[in-house]
Motif scaffolding. Structure first.
Motif, PDB file in Angstrom:
ATOM      1  N   UNK A   8       0.832  -1.209   0.000  1.00  0.00           N
ATOM      2  CA  UNK A   8       0.000   0.000   0.000  1.00  0.00           C
ATOM      3  C   UNK A   8       0.863   1.254   0.000  1.00  0.00           C
ATOM      4  N   UNK A   9       1.977   1.218   0.697  1.00  0.00           N
ATOM      5  CA  UNK A   9       2.886   2.368   0.726  1.00  0.00           C
ATOM      6  C   UNK A   9       3.631   2.521  -0.598  1.00  0.00           C
ATOM      7  N   UNK A  10       3.708   1.467  -1.385  1.00  0.00           N
ATOM      8  CA  UNK A  10       4.461   1.488  -2.640  1.00  0.00           C
ATOM      9  C   UNK A  10       3.649   1.988  -3.830  1.00  0.00           C
ATOM     10  N   UNK A  11       2.417   2.439  -3.598  1.00  0.00           N
ATOM     11  CA  UNK A  11       1.605   2.911  -4.715  1.00  0.00           C
ATOM     12  C   UNK A  11       2.284   4.071  -5.423  1.00  0.00           C
ATOM     13  N   UNK A  12       2.214   4.053  -6.742  1.00  0.00           N
ATOM     14  CA  UNK A  12       2.845   5.033  -7.640  1.00  0.00           C
ATOM     15  C   UNK A  12       4.369   4.969  -7.627  1.00  0.00           C
ATOM     16  N   UNK A  13       4.935   3.924  -7.074  1.00  0.00           N
ATOM     17  CA  UNK A  13       6.389   3.739  -7.063  1.00  0.00           C
ATOM     18  C   UNK A  13       6.754   2.636  -8.050  1.00  0.00           C
ATOM     19  N   UNK A  14       7.975   2.661  -8.581  1.00  0.00           N
ATOM     20  CA  UNK A  14       8.395   1.597  -9.509  1.00  0.00           C
ATOM     21  C   UNK A  14       8.637   0.284  -8.772  1.00  0.00           C
ATOM     22  N   UNK A  15       8.359  -0.814  -9.449  1.00  0.00           N
ATOM     23  CA  UNK A  15       8.615  -2.123  -8.861  1.00  0.00           C
ATOM     24  C   UNK A  15       8.809  -3.160  -9.958  1.00  0.00           C
ATOM     25  N   UNK A  16       9.494  -4.234  -9.577  1.00  0.00           N
ATOM     26  CA  UNK A  16       9.675  -5.367 -10.466  1.00  0.00           C
ATOM     27  C   UNK A  16       8.900  -6.534  -9.876  1.00  0.00           C
ATOM     28  N   UNK A  17       8.156  -7.228 -10.715  1.00  0.00           N
ATOM     29  CA  UNK A  17       7.387  -8.393 -10.286  1.00  0.00           C
ATOM     30  C   UNK A  17       7.854  -9.583 -11.108  1.00  0.00           C
ATOM     31  N   UNK A  18       8.258 -10.662 -10.435  1.00  0.00           N
ATOM     32  CA  UNK A  18       8.573 -11.894 -11.151  1.00  0.00           C
ATOM     33  C   UNK A  18       7.498 -12.906 -10.826  1.00  0.00           C
ATOM     34  N   UNK A  19       6.999 -13.563 -11.864  1.00  0.00           N
ATOM     35  CA  UNK A  19       5.966 -14.578 -11.694  1.00  0.00           C
ATOM     36  C   UNK A  19       6.593 -15.954 -11.518  1.00  0.00           C
ATOM     37  N   UNK A  20       5.803 -16.898 -11.064  1.00  0.00           N
ATOM     38  CA  UNK A  20       6.288 -18.267 -10.860  1.00  0.00           C
ATOM     39  C   UNK A  20       6.738 -18.920 -12.164  1.00  0.00           C
ATOM     40  N   UNK A  21       6.188 -18.464 -13.296  1.00  0.00           N
ATOM     41  CA  UNK A  21       6.577 -19.040 -14.583  1.00  0.00           C
ATOM     42  C   UNK A  21       7.832 -18.386 -15.165  1.00  0.00           C
ATOM     43  N   UNK A  22       8.410 -17.387 -14.483  1.00  0.00           N
ATOM     44  CA  UNK A  22       9.649 -16.762 -14.916  1.00  0.00           C
ATOM     45  C   UNK A  22       9.494 -15.427 -15.619  1.00  0.00           C
ATOM     46  N   UNK A  23       8.278 -15.050 -16.002  1.00  0.00           N
ATOM     47  CA  UNK A  23       8.064 -13.748 -16.638  1.00  0.00           C
ATOM     48  C   UNK A  23       8.307 -12.642 -15.626  1.00  0.00           C
ATOM     49  N   UNK A  24       8.804 -11.493 -16.106  1.00  0.00           N
ATOM     50  CA  UNK A  24       8.989 -10.339 -15.223  1.00  0.00           C
ATOM     51  C   UNK A  24       8.217  -9.149 -15.773  1.00  0.00           C
ATOM     52  N   UNK A  25       7.790  -8.292 -14.855  1.00  0.00           N
ATOM     53  CA  UNK A  25       7.060  -7.074 -15.184  1.00  0.00           C
ATOM     54  C   UNK A  25       7.707  -5.925 -14.423  1.00  0.00           C
ATOM     55  N   UNK A  26       8.132  -4.891 -15.152  1.00  0.00           N
ATOM     56  CA  UNK A  26       8.659  -3.671 -14.542  1.00  0.00           C
ATOM     57  C   UNK A  26       7.659  -2.564 -14.798  1.00  0.00           C
ATOM     58  N   UNK A  27       7.191  -1.915 -13.739  1.00  0.00           N
ATOM     59  CA  UNK A  27       6.220  -0.840 -13.907  1.00  0.00           C
ATOM     60  C   UNK A  27       5.994  -0.111 -12.605  1.00  0.00           C
ATOM     61  N   UNK A  28       4.990   0.771 -12.612  1.00  0.00           N
ATOM     62  CA  UNK A  28       4.622   1.539 -11.424  1.00  0.00           C
ATOM     63  C   UNK A  28       3.335   0.951 -10.850  1.00  0.00           C
ATOM     64  N   UNK A  29       3.325   0.722  -9.549  1.00  0.00           N
ATOM     65  CA  UNK A  29       2.166   0.134  -8.883  1.00  0.00           C
ATOM     66  C   UNK A  29       1.007   1.125  -8.867  1.00  0.00           C
ATOM     67  N   UNK A  30      -0.138   0.682  -9.361  1.00  0.00           N
ATOM     68  CA  UNK A  30      -1.342   1.503  -9.337  1.00  0.00           C
ATOM     69  C   UNK A  30      -2.187   1.131  -8.131  1.00  0.00           C
TER      70      UNK A  30
END
Length: 132
Positions: A8-30
């Protein structure tokens, strides 16, 4: 530290998300919810091999598919400091009440137990579960 309070504190901040299948997503948390489902904007998606990329305006990621999240260290430190301050403020507020003569608090002569009887008076049974 609770993960949801951190998210919740990370809203509008950049983050990297890695999924269990290995895909990654770089973006800003909405947004995020209690199941850790998240919405990212301005996203760069990478396939598991790391050789293909996609740019997405916005994406929704189901929380059960997330392997890990990476957020800026500065955000981690600020949330930790904020929780420490809140905890200390809660401790100081709990012990600040001073009872007056009219307010006896727990265990005073005017205190009544369950069932309307005064403490120390005759009671039926001995504790929970024992009938009258």
């Amino acid at each position: 530290m609770l993960p949801l309070s951190l998210l919740n504190a990370a809203q509008n901040k950049p983050m990297l998300v890695e999924l269990k299948n290995g895909e990654t997503f770089n973006g800003h948390l909405v947004n995020c919810d209690n199941f850790m489902n998240i919405t990212l904007r301005e996203v760069y998606q990478t396939n598991p091999d790391g050789d293909r990329f996609w740019k997405l305006k916005e994406c929704y990621i189901r929380g059960s598919t997330i392997k890990y999240l990476r957020i800026p260290d500065s955000l981690l430190d600020s949330v930790k400091d904020e929780q420490t301050r809140a905890r200390e403020a809660g401790r100081s507020a709990r012990g600040s009440h001073v009872s007056g003569a009219g307010n006896r608090g727990r265990g005073g002569p005017a205190h009544r137990a369950r069932g309307g009887q005064t403490r120390g008076g005759p009671t039926r049974g001995r504790g929970r579960g024992r009938g009258a």
